[in-house]
Motif scaffolding. Structure first.
Motif, PDB file in Angstrom:
ATOM      1  N   PRO A 129       0.728  -1.177  -0.047  1.00 54.07           N
ATOM      2  CA  PRO A 129      -0.005   0.106   0.108  1.00 54.07           C
ATOM      3  C   PRO A 129       0.918   1.381   0.088  1.00 54.07           C
ATOM      4  O   PRO A 129       0.558   2.336  -0.504  1.00 54.07           O
ATOM      5  CB  PRO A 129      -0.835  -0.260   1.319  1.00 54.07           C
ATOM      6  N   PHE A 130       1.848   1.372   0.699  1.00 52.12           N
ATOM      7  CA  PHE A 130       2.731   2.431   0.782  1.00 52.12           C
ATOM      8  C   PHE A 130       3.327   2.572  -0.636  1.00 52.12           C
ATOM      9  O   PHE A 130       3.524   3.760  -1.135  1.00 52.12           O
ATOM     10  CB  PHE A 130       3.809   2.198   1.876  1.00 52.12           C
ATOM     11  N   ILE A 131       3.849   1.622  -1.182  1.00 51.35           N
ATOM     12  CA  ILE A 131       4.577   1.598  -2.719  1.00 51.35           C
ATOM     13  C   ILE A 131       3.618   2.256  -3.433  1.00 51.35           C
ATOM     14  O   ILE A 131       3.742   3.029  -4.223  1.00 51.35           O
ATOM     15  CB  ILE A 131       5.122   0.396  -3.043  1.00 51.35           C
ATOM     16  N   LYS A 132       2.331   1.817  -3.570  1.00 42.50           N
ATOM     17  CA  LYS A 132       1.228   2.355  -4.440  1.00 42.50           C
ATOM     18  C   LYS A 132       1.204   3.686  -4.267  1.00 42.50           C
ATOM     19  O   LYS A 132       1.091   4.510  -5.239  1.00 42.50           O
ATOM     20  CB  LYS A 132       0.050   1.541  -4.141  1.00 42.50           C
ATOM     21  N   ASN A 133       1.360   4.307  -3.054  1.00 44.48           N
ATOM     22  CA  ASN A 133       0.911   5.835  -2.643  1.00 44.48           C
ATOM     23  C   ASN A 133       2.249   6.573  -3.123  1.00 44.48           C
ATOM     24  O   ASN A 133       2.178   7.694  -3.342  1.00 44.48           O
ATOM     25  CB  ASN A 133       0.754   5.910  -1.332  1.00 44.48           C
TER      26      ASN A 133
END
Length: 79
Positions: free
Chosen positions: A66-70
């Motif tokens: 989720p962090f990478i997607k953001n």
């Protein structure tokens, strides 16, 4: 200050940081990456060499999907 945060994110959205050449200061300036994540990214790059793909960020322990997607819109990989 929210204006400063918005300006920084807007700048890096239009001028993504190359993770193969990023300095600690540049990553810190992005604001949304914490100190541990910065340290682990730089340590990974020093240990394994330049990133071949943005998808390699998944191998860094503190970088969750989720962090990478953001964060991906603000980063790039140049060879």
């Amino acid at each position: 200050d929210f204006n400063t945060i918005f300006e920084n994110l807007s700048f890096y959205y239009n001028n993504p940081i190359d993770i193969n050449n990023a300095t600690e200061e540049e990553l810190r300036d992005l604001i949304i990456i914490n100190e541990n994540q910065i340290r682990q990214l730089l340590q990974h790059r020093n240990t394994f060499g330049n990133f071949l793909s943005i998808y390699e960020l998944q191998t860094i322990p503190s970088w969750t999907l989720p962090f990478i997607k953001n964060i991906v819109p603000f980063l790039t990989v140049k060879r």
